[in-house]
Design an enzyme around this catalytic site. Structure first.
Site, PDB file in Angstrom:
ATOM      1  CB  ALA A  66      -0.870  -0.026   1.241  1.00 37.80           C
ATOM      2  N   GLY A 111       0.628  -4.860   0.912  1.00 36.40           N
ATOM      3  CA  GLY A 111      -0.568  -4.905   0.066  1.00 36.40           C
ATOM      4  C   GLY A 111      -0.339  -5.632  -1.255  1.00 36.40           C
ATOM      5  CD  GLU A 114      -2.292  -7.186   3.002  1.00 41.80           C
ATOM      6  OE1 GLU A 114      -1.767  -6.112   2.637  1.00 41.80           O
ATOM      7  OE2 GLU A 114      -2.981  -7.277   4.015  1.00 41.80           O
ATOM      8  CD  GLU A 134       1.786  -5.321   5.900  1.00 47.60           C
ATOM      9  OE1 GLU A 134       2.513  -6.282   6.244  1.00 47.60           O
ATOM     10  OE2 GLU A 134       1.115  -5.328   4.853  1.00 47.60           O
TER      11      GLU A 134
HETATM   12  N1  CAA Z   1       4.618   3.229  -0.981  1.00 43.09           N
HETATM   13  C1  CAA Z   1       5.016   4.393  -1.553  1.00 43.09           C
HETATM   14  N2  CAA Z   1       6.180   4.500  -2.229  1.00 43.09           N
HETATM   15  C2  CAA Z   1       6.950   3.414  -2.314  1.00 43.09           C
HETATM   16  C3  CAA Z   1       6.596   2.190  -1.735  1.00 43.09           C
HETATM   17  C4  CAA Z   1       5.363   2.109  -1.046  1.00 43.09           C
HETATM   18  N3  CAA Z   1       4.923   0.989  -0.486  1.00 43.09           N
HETATM   19  N4  CAA Z   1       7.582   1.289  -1.980  1.00 43.09           N
HETATM   20  C5  CAA Z   1       8.522   1.944  -2.684  1.00 43.09           C
HETATM   21  N5  CAA Z   1       8.147   3.223  -2.890  1.00 43.09           N
HETATM   22  C6  CAA Z   1       8.885   4.278  -3.598  1.00 43.09           C
HETATM   23  C7  CAA Z   1      10.080   4.739  -2.796  1.00 43.09           C
HETATM   24  O1  CAA Z   1       9.699   5.671  -1.803  1.00 43.09           O
HETATM   25  C8  CAA Z   1      10.953   5.342  -3.871  1.00 43.09           C
HETATM   26  O2  CAA Z   1      10.433   6.600  -4.206  1.00 43.09           O
HETATM   27  P1  CAA Z   1      11.458   7.849  -4.441  1.00 43.09           P
HETATM   28  O3  CAA Z   1      12.247   7.411  -5.653  1.00 43.09           O
HETATM   29  O4  CAA Z   1      10.539   8.996  -4.700  1.00 43.09           O
HETATM   30  O5  CAA Z   1      12.286   7.960  -3.233  1.00 43.09           O
HETATM   31  C9  CAA Z   1      10.668   4.424  -5.083  1.00 43.09           C
HETATM   32  O6  CAA Z   1       9.439   3.742  -4.786  1.00 43.09           O
HETATM   33  C10 CAA Z   1      11.748   3.371  -5.258  1.00 43.09           C
HETATM   34  O7  CAA Z   1      11.926   2.684  -4.034  1.00 43.09           O
HETATM   35  P2  CAA Z   1      13.343   2.511  -3.319  1.00 43.09           P
HETATM   36  O8  CAA Z   1      14.257   3.625  -3.665  1.00 43.09           O
HETATM   37  O9  CAA Z   1      13.097   2.265  -1.857  1.00 43.09           O
HETATM   38  O10 CAA Z   1      13.851   1.180  -4.054  1.00 43.09           O
HETATM   39  P3  CAA Z   1      14.789   0.058  -3.438  1.00 43.09           P
HETATM   40  O11 CAA Z   1      15.130  -0.845  -4.587  1.00 43.09           O
HETATM   41  O12 CAA Z   1      15.916   0.643  -2.680  1.00 43.09           O
HETATM   42  O13 CAA Z   1      13.862  -0.749  -2.399  1.00 43.09           O
HETATM   43  C11 CAA Z   1      11.845  -1.842  -1.647  1.00 43.09           C
HETATM   44  C12 CAA Z   1      12.734  -1.416  -2.846  1.00 43.09           C
HETATM   45  C13 CAA Z   1      12.561  -2.919  -0.830  1.00 43.09           C
HETATM   46  C14 CAA Z   1      10.563  -2.385  -2.218  1.00 43.09           C
HETATM   47  C15 CAA Z   1      11.578  -0.601  -0.763  1.00 43.09           C
HETATM   48  O14 CAA Z   1      11.106   0.451  -1.582  1.00 43.09           O
HETATM   49  C16 CAA Z   1      10.564  -0.820   0.311  1.00 43.09           C
HETATM   50  O15 CAA Z   1      10.898  -1.402   1.340  1.00 43.09           O
HETATM   51  N6  CAA Z   1       9.322  -0.365   0.104  1.00 43.09           N
HETATM   52  C17 CAA Z   1       8.281  -0.418   1.103  1.00 43.09           C
HETATM   53  C18 CAA Z   1       7.713  -1.809   1.234  1.00 43.09           C
HETATM   54  C19 CAA Z   1       6.659  -1.860   2.307  1.00 43.09           C
HETATM   55  O16 CAA Z   1       6.918  -1.583   3.459  1.00 43.09           O
HETATM   56  N7  CAA Z   1       5.439  -2.230   1.925  1.00 43.09           N
HETATM   57  C20 CAA Z   1       4.336  -2.365   2.833  1.00 43.09           C
HETATM   58  C21 CAA Z   1       3.536  -1.110   2.887  1.00 43.09           C
HETATM   59  S1  CAA Z   1       2.342  -1.142   4.194  1.00 43.09           S
HETATM   60  C22 CAA Z   1       1.024  -2.000   3.589  1.00 43.09           C
HETATM   61  O17 CAA Z   1       1.037  -2.538   2.494  1.00 43.09           O
HETATM   62  C23 CAA Z   1      -0.160  -2.052   4.521  1.00 43.09           C
HETATM   63  C24 CAA Z   1      -1.305  -2.850   4.049  1.00 43.09           C
HETATM   64  O18 CAA Z   1      -1.324  -4.043   4.147  1.00 43.09           O
HETATM   65  C25 CAA Z   1      -2.508  -2.182   3.580  1.00 43.09           C
END
Ligand code: CAA
Length: 260
Positions: A66, A111, A114, A134
């Protein structure tokens, strides 16, 4: 249909839905949830897709979760509403009358995992990565992860992933039964398309009944579930597909199913 964050391409009754927000690794914001919801509510059984394939744009990410940017400032009530939107979408996919295949082309986190869990079948590229991270953000999954992961891979393994937020690779996901198949990235869509093609050549009415029977049956005790199967089996004999399928077998020719 036109969408903001998706593309949909339909060939031979197989629709490929590609989530397209590459700058955010295809993270699910409200608009993307709404776009996906439209695919599943506006696509009708007979003139819509017989199989839907969901994938992410690019080679790095299916869906990285998400959208954290969109969630960061939410109040409790807003977060609840956002979770509800996600749940409604996942349920629309799960209850969609025809099969839905996730072609997981990279990160399927939060998400994204999911979303894959709500599909009927998951095919992973070798570079796919799965997690429910999460707890790293101080929250729990909000689109069904605490429920569907445990139902698919069992409580112990699900709780380990949910407690630790550990990221697993495609081979580990396969070992756990989280994915059906692992293939090289360049073969991913081709493999999903091959499976979809195999399915659309079967009796469409029967394929829809199989999905109903398994989904609803899993929520019943075995006696009621078997009774339910018996009723659906009986109903198949009111379909044109049953008449054609059995006649074609006896006439030693391929069946021409009409999906009714
Ligand atoms: N939401 C918003 N933006 C996201 C995102 C997310 N879930 N995941 C990645 N992005 C964005 C980053 O912020 C980054 O944006 P900028 O270039 O503007 O900084 C861009 O995508 C590229 O990401 P990274 O630079 O972080 O790329 P990376 O290769 O270094 O890492 C990754 C990749 C491991 C996927 C890392 O981005 C990450 O850990 N993302 C978050 C994953 C996460 O925590 N997901 C769960 C969200 S909570 C949820 O989903 C709740 C639910 O059940 C409803």
């Amino acid at each position: 249909m036109e969408f903001k964050n998706l593309t949909v391409e339909t060939t031979n009754n197989i629709a490929t839905v590609t989530i397209n927000r590459p700058a955010a690794l295809n993270a699910l914001n409200e608009q993307t949830l709404a776009d996906l919801q439209r695919v599943f509510t506006e696509t009708h059984d007979n003139d819509g897709a017989q199989v839907i394939i969901i994938t992410g744009s690019g080679k790095k990410s299916f869906v990285a979760g998400a959208d954290i940017v969109a969630m960061q400032q939410l109040s409790a009530l807003e977060a609840r509403r956002f979770s509800k939107l996600g749940h409604e979408l996942m349920r629309s996919i799960e209850t969609y009358s025809n099969p839905v295949i996730a072609a997981v082309n990279g990160f399927a986190l939060g998400g994204g995992c999911e979303l894959a869990l709500s599909c009927d079948i998951r095919i992973a590229a070798e570079n796919a990565r799965f997690s429910q991270p999460e707890v790293n953000l101080g929250v729990i999954p909000g689109f069904g992860g605490t429920q569907r992961l445990a139902r698919l891979i069992g409580k112990g393994r699900a709780l380990e992933l949910l407690f630790t937020g550990d990221m697993i690779d495609a081979a580990q996901a396969y070992e756990m039964g989280l994915v059906n198949k692992v293939v090289p990235q360049e073969k991913l869509l081709e493999t999903a398309m091959e499976m979809a093609t195999k399915i659309i050549n079967k009796g469409p009415y029967a394929v829809r009944q199989v999905k109903e029977a398994v989904r609803n049956g899993l929520e019943m005790d075995l006696d009621r579930a078997n009774q339910y199967e018996t009723e659906l089996f009986g109903l198949c004999f009111a379909s044109l597909d049953q008449k054609e399928g059995m006649l074609a077998f006896l006439e030693k020719r391929p069946a021409n199913f009409v999906g009714q």
